[in-house]
Scaffold this active site. Structure first.
Site, PDB file in Angstrom:
ATOM      1  N   LYS A   1       0.803  -1.229   0.000  1.00 55.16           N
ATOM      2  CA  LYS A   1       0.000   0.000   0.000  1.00 55.16           C
ATOM      3  C   LYS A   1       0.841   1.287   0.000  1.00 55.16           C
ATOM      4  CE  LYS A   1      -4.323  -1.517   2.095  1.00 55.16           C
ATOM      5  NZ  LYS A   1      -5.280  -1.215   3.169  1.00 55.16           N
TER       6      LYS A   1
ATOM      7  N   ASP B   1     -10.016   3.471   2.426  1.00 61.46           N
ATOM      8  CA  ASP B   1     -10.185   2.738   3.698  1.00 61.46           C
ATOM      9  C   ASP B   1     -10.950   3.578   4.724  1.00 61.46           C
ATOM     10  OD1 ASP B   1      -8.942   0.390   2.909  1.00 61.46           O
ATOM     11  OD2 ASP B   1      -6.961   1.036   3.584  1.00 61.46           O
TER      12      ASP B   1
END
Ligand code: ATR
Length: 277
Positions: free
Chosen positions: A70, A107
């Protein structure tokens, strides 16, 4: 996207076999009768950039990025959204028609959307939020809580230094307390979030004492295997409103699916059953 092309998307991580994202996107593609495919890809660190740069040439419109890529993916991208910059990681890449790779992080969006769906009366500004853990997930949670209007975040982590690091980035709305004090600050909370891996199948148990939880507190866990963690079980017994972590995974996928395949998908009971198999 031209009509004769089948849009491709997928998820890059390592390992990737247990990812629920292919079942999730596959379910939505089928539900909405859309052309497209979503593929899991196990890619090593050393191949990450080459693979990402190759994908648009093969018909990919974007990919999700998961552990451990990520942070690296954010720096490979040509552009990043403010929320990806703030979180310091990307979970979504969009391959634009002009050839540019655009990085986003949904997220935090998924976290908030899950709480709003699972605890409809939740008021982010109604009191303090206690955040357990200071890893990558905590960053997304803290950034999105602040954006949603929470003005006091009590942050606690086994390694205090990491919590102090997040406080120095996010500012005075974040207070750090020692991990051994975690149980004692729960009574001050109107929202409690576990962002650690504790309680996950195969990980150590979640052992924070929970007798301080007050009825009506909204409690959520980012761990979703098992769906009902010890934290959620005990919170339910204490009269709290509990929201499991699967919804965060489902909701974080909504903006990317819409962007790639052109339909904003619903997160409902059918979505949950499709992903739970
Ligand atoms: P993620 O990016 O998914 O949040 P991470 O960065 O590895 O994952 O963070 C995991 C979190 O779980 C951290 O807050 C970690 O605490 P440390 O910063 O002290 O490592 C927490 N965690 C993991 N195992 C733990 C344990 N046995 N006891 C307490 N906290 C633990």
């Amino acid at each position: 996207m031209t009509d004769h092309k089948i849009p491709l998307a997928g998820v890059i991580g390592s390992p990737i076999a247990h990812s629920k994202s292919p079942a999730l996107h596959g379910h939505w593609l089928k539900t909405y009768g859309l052309k497209g495919a979503y593929i899991p890809m196990d890619v090593t660190d050393s191949n990450l950039e080459e693979v990402i740069r190759m994908l648009p040439k093969m018909g990919f419109v974007g990919v999700n990025i998961t552990i451990p890529h990520k942070v690296a993916a954010l720096w490979i991208a040509d552009q990043m959204t403010d929320r990806a910059t703030l979180i310091g990681a990307a979970n979504t890449l969009i391959f634009r028609r002009d050839g540019k790779i655009h990085a986003d992080n949904t997220d935090g969006y998924g976290f908030i959307a899950n709480l709003k769906q699972g605890a409809p009366g939740w008021q982010p500004a109604s009191g303090a939020a206690v955040v357990l853990g200071a890893g990558g997930a905590a960053r997304a949670v803290i950034a999105s809580l602040i954006e949603a209007g929470t003005t006091r975040i009590i942050l606690t982590n086994r390694t205090r230094l990491k919590a102090e690091g997040l406080k120095s980035e996010f500012g005075s709305k974040v207070e750090v307390v020692d991990w051994v004090q975690a149980g004692n600050v729960l009574e001050e909370a109107t929202t409690v979030i576990n962002t650690t891996s504790l309680g996950m199948t195969g990980a150590p148990e979640f052992r924070v004492p929970l007798d301080g939880l007050r009825p009506g507190t909204v409690v959520t866990d980012i761990v979703y295997t098992p769906l009902k963690t010890r934290l959620l079980q005990e919170a339910e017994q204490a009269g709290c409103i509990t929201v499991d972590g699967l919804g965060m995974l489902l909701h974080q996928a909504v903006p990317a699916f819409e962007r790639w395949f052109g339909v904003r998908p619903e997160v409902d009971v059918n979505t949950r059953s499709a992903v739970l198999g």
